[in-house]
Design a protein around this motif. Structure first.
Motif, PDB file in Angstrom:
ATOM      1  N   GLY A 133       0.770  -1.233   0.000  1.00 38.92           N
ATOM      2  CA  GLY A 133       0.000   0.000   0.000  1.00 38.92           C
ATOM      3  C   GLY A 133       0.799   1.279   0.000  1.00 38.92           C
ATOM      4  N   ILE A 134       2.123   1.211  -0.036  1.00 34.67           N
ATOM      5  CA  ILE A 134       2.945   2.420  -0.094  1.00 34.67           C
ATOM      6  C   ILE A 134       3.099   2.792  -1.568  1.00 34.67           C
ATOM      7  CG2 ILE A 134       5.179   3.460   0.492  1.00 34.67           C
ATOM      8  CD1 ILE A 134       5.358   1.499   2.802  1.00 34.67           C
ATOM      9  N   SER A 135       2.249   3.668  -2.042  1.00 26.35           N
ATOM     10  CA  SER A 135       2.131   3.919  -3.476  1.00 26.35           C
ATOM     11  C   SER A 135       3.403   4.479  -4.087  1.00 26.35           C
ATOM     12  CB  SER A 135       0.964   4.873  -3.740  1.00 26.35           C
ATOM     13  OG  SER A 135       1.147   6.095  -3.051  1.00 26.35           O
ATOM     14  N   THR A 136       4.150   5.303  -3.331  1.00 24.54           N
ATOM     15  CA  THR A 136       5.358   5.900  -3.902  1.00 24.54           C
ATOM     16  C   THR A 136       6.452   4.874  -4.171  1.00 24.54           C
ATOM     17  OG1 THR A 136       6.111   6.403  -1.647  1.00 24.54           O
ATOM     18  CG2 THR A 136       4.960   8.158  -2.849  1.00 24.54           C
ATOM     19  N   ALA A 137       6.314   3.659  -3.625  1.00 24.71           N
ATOM     20  CA  ALA A 137       7.339   2.635  -3.832  1.00 24.71           C
ATOM     21  C   ALA A 137       7.205   1.943  -5.182  1.00 24.71           C
ATOM     22  CB  ALA A 137       7.275   1.596  -2.716  1.00 24.71           C
ATOM     23  N   ALA A 138       6.052   2.086  -5.852  1.00 26.57           N
ATOM     24  CA  ALA A 138       5.829   1.346  -7.102  1.00 26.57           C
ATOM     25  C   ALA A 138       6.812   1.749  -8.195  1.00 26.57           C
ATOM     26  CB  ALA A 138       4.389   1.554  -7.573  1.00 26.57           C
ATOM     27  N   VAL A 139       6.958   3.047  -8.427  1.00 27.42           N
ATOM     28  CA  VAL A 139       7.880   3.524  -9.461  1.00 27.42           C
ATOM     29  C   VAL A 139       9.313   3.187  -9.086  1.00 27.42           C
ATOM     30  CG1 VAL A 139       8.812   5.586 -10.577  1.00 27.42           C
ATOM     31  CG2 VAL A 139       6.348   5.332 -10.281  1.00 27.42           C
ATOM     32  N   SER A 140       9.634   3.337  -7.807  1.00 26.90           N
ATOM     33  CA  SER A 140      10.993   3.040  -7.364  1.00 26.90           C
ATOM     34  C   SER A 140      11.310   1.552  -7.517  1.00 26.90           C
ATOM     35  CB  SER A 140      11.181   3.473  -5.911  1.00 26.90           C
ATOM     36  OG  SER A 140      11.116   4.882  -5.799  1.00 26.90           O
ATOM     37  N   ALA A 141      10.334   0.676  -7.251  1.00 24.52           N
ATOM     38  CA  ALA A 141      10.550  -0.758  -7.435  1.00 24.52           C
ATOM     39  C   ALA A 141      10.841  -1.072  -8.892  1.00 24.52           C
ATOM     40  CB  ALA A 141       9.328  -1.532  -6.954  1.00 24.52           C
ATOM     41  N   LEU A 142      10.050  -0.487  -9.780  1.00 26.66           N
ATOM     42  CA  LEU A 142      10.240  -0.731 -11.212  1.00 26.66           C
ATOM     43  C   LEU A 142      11.637  -0.320 -11.652  1.00 26.66           C
ATOM     44  CD1 LEU A 142       9.068  -1.559 -13.964  1.00 26.66           C
ATOM     45  CD2 LEU A 142       8.241   0.794 -14.202  1.00 26.66           C
ATOM     46  N   HIS A 143      12.094   0.836 -11.179  1.00 24.07           N
ATOM     47  CA  HIS A 143      13.395   1.321 -11.644  1.00 24.07           C
ATOM     48  C   HIS A 143      14.562   0.720 -10.864  1.00 24.07           C
ATOM     49  CE1 HIS A 143      10.774   4.243 -13.656  1.00 24.07           C
ATOM     50  NE2 HIS A 143      11.700   4.159 -14.586  1.00 24.07           N
ATOM     51  N   ALA A 144      14.307   0.130  -9.696  1.00 26.05           N
ATOM     52  CA  ALA A 144      15.346  -0.685  -9.067  1.00 26.05           C
ATOM     53  C   ALA A 144      15.623  -1.913  -9.931  1.00 26.05           C
ATOM     54  CB  ALA A 144      14.918  -1.103  -7.664  1.00 26.05           C
ATOM     55  N   PHE A 145      14.553  -2.474 -10.515  1.00 26.93           N
ATOM     56  CA  PHE A 145      14.720  -3.608 -11.424  1.00 26.93           C
ATOM     57  C   PHE A 145      15.364  -3.190 -12.745  1.00 26.93           C
ATOM     58  CE2 PHE A 145      10.922  -5.776  -9.256  1.00 26.93           C
ATOM     59  CZ  PHE A 145      11.742  -6.628  -8.523  1.00 26.93           C
ATOM     60  N   THR A 146      14.956  -2.040 -13.297  1.00 29.27           N
ATOM     61  CA  THR A 146      15.372  -1.663 -14.652  1.00 29.27           C
ATOM     62  C   THR A 146      16.684  -0.878 -14.662  1.00 29.27           C
ATOM     63  OG1 THR A 146      13.843   0.223 -14.531  1.00 29.27           O
ATOM     64  CG2 THR A 146      13.053  -1.782 -15.616  1.00 29.27           C
ATOM     65  N   THR A 147      16.641   0.371 -14.185  1.00 27.00           N
ATOM     66  CA  THR A 147      17.874   1.169 -14.162  1.00 27.00           C
ATOM     67  C   THR A 147      18.932   0.504 -13.301  1.00 27.00           C
ATOM     68  OG1 THR A 147      16.458   3.136 -14.291  1.00 27.00           O
ATOM     69  CG2 THR A 147      18.786   3.492 -13.847  1.00 27.00           C
ATOM     70  N   GLY A 148      18.510  -0.059 -12.144  1.00 22.81           N
ATOM     71  CA  GLY A 148      19.450  -0.706 -11.248  1.00 22.81           C
ATOM     72  C   GLY A 148      19.851  -2.092 -11.721  1.00 22.81           C
ATOM     73  N   GLY A 149      18.966  -3.054 -11.571  1.00 21.01           N
ATOM     74  CA  GLY A 149      19.308  -4.432 -11.912  1.00 21.01           C
ATOM     75  C   GLY A 149      19.727  -4.602 -13.355  1.00 21.01           C
ATOM     76  N   ILE A 150      18.858  -4.202 -14.298  1.00 18.80           N
ATOM     77  CA  ILE A 150      19.162  -4.407 -15.710  1.00 18.80           C
ATOM     78  C   ILE A 150      20.321  -3.511 -16.156  1.00 18.80           C
ATOM     79  CG2 ILE A 150      18.257  -4.221 -18.055  1.00 18.80           C
ATOM     80  CD1 ILE A 150      15.491  -4.948 -16.927  1.00 18.80           C
ATOM     81  N   GLY A 151      20.259  -2.214 -15.825  1.00 19.47           N
ATOM     82  CA  GLY A 151      21.302  -1.299 -16.279  1.00 19.47           C
ATOM     83  C   GLY A 151      22.671  -1.643 -15.730  1.00 19.47           C
ATOM     84  N   VAL A 152      22.765  -1.874 -14.422  1.00 19.71           N
ATOM     85  CA  VAL A 152      24.057  -2.138 -13.790  1.00 19.71           C
ATOM     86  C   VAL A 152      24.605  -3.500 -14.210  1.00 19.71           C
ATOM     87  CG1 VAL A 152      25.252  -2.450 -11.581  1.00 19.71           C
ATOM     88  CG2 VAL A 152      23.560  -0.616 -11.850  1.00 19.71           C
ATOM     89  N   LEU A 153      23.772  -4.529 -14.170  1.00 19.85           N
ATOM     90  CA  LEU A 153      24.261  -5.866 -14.514  1.00 19.85           C
ATOM     91  C   LEU A 153      24.652  -5.976 -15.981  1.00 19.85           C
ATOM     92  CD1 LEU A 153      22.117  -8.497 -12.559  1.00 19.85           C
ATOM     93  CD2 LEU A 153      24.591  -8.212 -12.527  1.00 19.85           C
ATOM     94  N   THR A 154      23.872  -5.382 -16.875  1.00 15.60           N
ATOM     95  CA  THR A 154      24.225  -5.483 -18.296  1.00 15.60           C
ATOM     96  C   THR A 154      25.539  -4.775 -18.585  1.00 15.60           C
ATOM     97  OG1 THR A 154      22.814  -3.563 -18.789  1.00 15.60           O
ATOM     98  CG2 THR A 154      21.865  -5.748 -19.162  1.00 15.60           C
ATOM     99  N   LEU A 155      25.750  -3.602 -17.983  1.00 17.76           N
ATOM    100  CA  LEU A 155      27.009  -2.895 -18.212  1.00 17.76           C
ATOM    101  C   LEU A 155      28.184  -3.720 -17.684  1.00 17.76           C
ATOM    102  CD1 LEU A 155      28.293  -0.290 -19.292  1.00 17.76           C
ATOM    103  CD2 LEU A 155      28.070   0.674 -17.000  1.00 17.76           C
ATOM    104  N   GLY A 156      28.028  -4.278 -16.495  1.00 14.09           N
ATOM    105  CA  GLY A 156      29.098  -5.095 -15.935  1.00 14.09           C
ATOM    106  C   GLY A 156      29.364  -6.351 -16.743  1.00 14.09           C
ATOM    107  N   MET A 157      28.298  -7.029 -17.182  1.00 16.06           N
ATOM    108  CA  MET A 157      28.476  -8.251 -17.960  1.00 16.06           C
ATOM    109  C   MET A 157      29.081  -7.960 -19.327  1.00 16.06           C
ATOM    110  SD  MET A 157      27.783 -10.891 -16.199  1.00 16.06           S
ATOM    111  CE  MET A 157      27.866 -12.024 -17.567  1.00 16.06           C
ATOM    112  N   MET A 158      28.629  -6.896 -19.994  1.00 15.41           N
ATOM    113  CA  MET A 158      29.201  -6.557 -21.297  1.00 15.41           C
ATOM    114  C   MET A 158      30.686  -6.242 -21.166  1.00 15.41           C
ATOM    115  SD  MET A 158      26.396  -4.436 -23.538  1.00 15.41           S
ATOM    116  CE  MET A 158      26.346  -2.996 -22.470  1.00 15.41           C
ATOM    117  N   ALA A 159      31.045  -5.526 -20.091  1.00 12.34           N
ATOM    118  CA  ALA A 159      32.449  -5.161 -19.891  1.00 12.34           C
ATOM    119  C   ALA A 159      33.314  -6.404 -19.700  1.00 12.34           C
ATOM    120  CB  ALA A 159      32.572  -4.222 -18.697  1.00 12.34           C
TER     121      ALA A 159
END
Length: 397
Positions: A293-319
């Protein structure tokens, strides 16, 4: 020929010739890096009101291209390279690889070229992932490596998610949001599977350590991931989803604790991978808060997965993958260490500011976007010569 440190390359004769399609990681990693910069630049122009992208709503286009353009390019490059190592069977190179790459590129241009029929855009874009799945499935089945079979299957699930976005582009259904969330969750699942394999392995090999892997946690990690993400699709705001997401977060944190050694902080190619996985764990924790029910966490959760998880891991793996498969020593160039810092700062801004200060949403998005562009721009500068030229040790690939 011995592996060459980056700093010593100028002591050896310059490489001759070109090899952009010698192995799958080359064209797709380079394209992912370039596209990450261009896509974010276009998105920032959209936010300023300086660009109209036409048929799709801007946020849908942005999410679609981040997932099915950028992330899928990295996934394709990684899997086409890894499958050859897994099976010992040559996968794809030369003109066939170039044709597959052009199919990916055509899918990207379809949304940007005005006047193209939506049916044609959908047909071209939807063809890429099944083609990659088929290329992977043949050697995996031939080598009887059924433990790798989930990857072609997940690519087909990604195709279904892509189709949901195109259904809305065609005006047939209002399913783009579902498609984008499903795609995000499939990519996260793939990263959990691959991260569990390579992050502790890379760490142990480099540092001569032994990561702790508890059998129960290794079984729970994919199960808890899929369970939480399916619950989030079915009932995003429910106590059941909150419970499942909290369990997934706890499992991934325990997994990270088992892999942890203070020694990896001296190796950028390692800490970038551990931090990337940590963003996924944080994404589940924020997903639990959002579902509770903490509505402000929804956008942050999505971008923890995308900008964080996907962005950080892909850059590290490609390198890392690019260094290893071009015959170089596994040491990050100083510019790449700066890129690793920039991508984590981008994730931090994208996740923390909307959660803590919702009123600065646009400003946080702009700042994070510029850091994202800096990170992947540095990747292109450092790695383009490696990805375009033959291996320094003279081996194929």
């Amino acid at each position: 020929m011995a592996l060459l440190p980056l700093d010593d390359l100028d002591k050896h004769p310059p490489l001759t010739g070109w090899a952009p399609f010698a192995l799958g990681f080359r064209p797709f990693f380079l394209a992912a890096g370039v596209f990450a910069v261009l896509l974010m630049a276009l998105w920032l122009l959209v936010l300023r009101g300086s660009l109209d992208l036409g048929e799709l709503p801007p946020q849908v286009w942005h999410g679609h291209e981040m997932l099915f353009g950028f992330a899928v390019a990295v996934i394709a490059g990684f899997l086409l390279t890894a499958a050859q190592n897994w099976t010992g069977i040559p996968i794809l190179s030369g003109p066939p690889l170039a044709a597959l790459f052009l199919l990916w590129l055509a899918g990207r241009l379809g949304f940007l070229v005005p006047g193209l029929p939506a049916e044609l855009v959908a047909l071209v874009d939807l063809a890429f992932l099944p083609a990659v799945a088929l290329v992977l499935a043949v050697p995996i089945l031939k080598a009887r490596q059924l433990h790798n079979a989930p990857f072609p299957v997940l690519l087909l699930v990604l195709t279904a998610a892509n189709a949901l976005v195109h259904l809305q582009a065609l005006g047939w259904a209002d399913t783009a949001g579902l498609g984008l969330h499903l795609a995000t969750y499939v990519v996260v699942t793939m990263m959990v599977l691959m991260g569990g394999r390579v992050i502790p392995s890379f760490t142990d090999n480099k540092l001569n350590t032994r990561a702790r892997r508890w059998k129960t946690i290794e079984i729970l990690a994919p199960v808890a991931t899929v369970g939480a993400l399916l619950a989030a699709l079915a009932a995003p705001y429910s106590l059941v989803t909150a419970l499942f997401a909290a369990i997934a977060a706890a499992v991934h944190v325990i997994r990270l604790v088992g892999w942890y050694t203070h020694k990896f902080w001296s190796v950028p190619l390692l800490w970038i991978l551990h931090l990337g996985y940590a963003w996924i764990a944080l994404g589940f924790a924020l997903l639990a808060l959002s579902a509770a029910g903490i509505s402000t966490a929804a956008v942050s959760a999505l971008h923890a997965f995308t900008t964080g998880g996907i962005g950080v891991l892909t850059l590290g793996m490609m390198a890392r993958v690019s260094l290893g498969h071009t015959g170089r020593v596994l040491e990050a160039a100083p510019l790449m260490t700066r890129a690793f810092v920039a991508i984590n700062l981008a994730a931090l801004l994208r996740v923390a500011l909307p959660l803590l200060f919702p009123g600065v949403y646009t400003q946080s998005m702009t700042a994070a976007g510029l850091l994202w562009m800096a990170a992947f721009g540095l990747f292109v500068v450092v790695y383009a010569p490696m990805l375009l030229r033959p291996r320094v040790d003279g081996k194929p690939g």
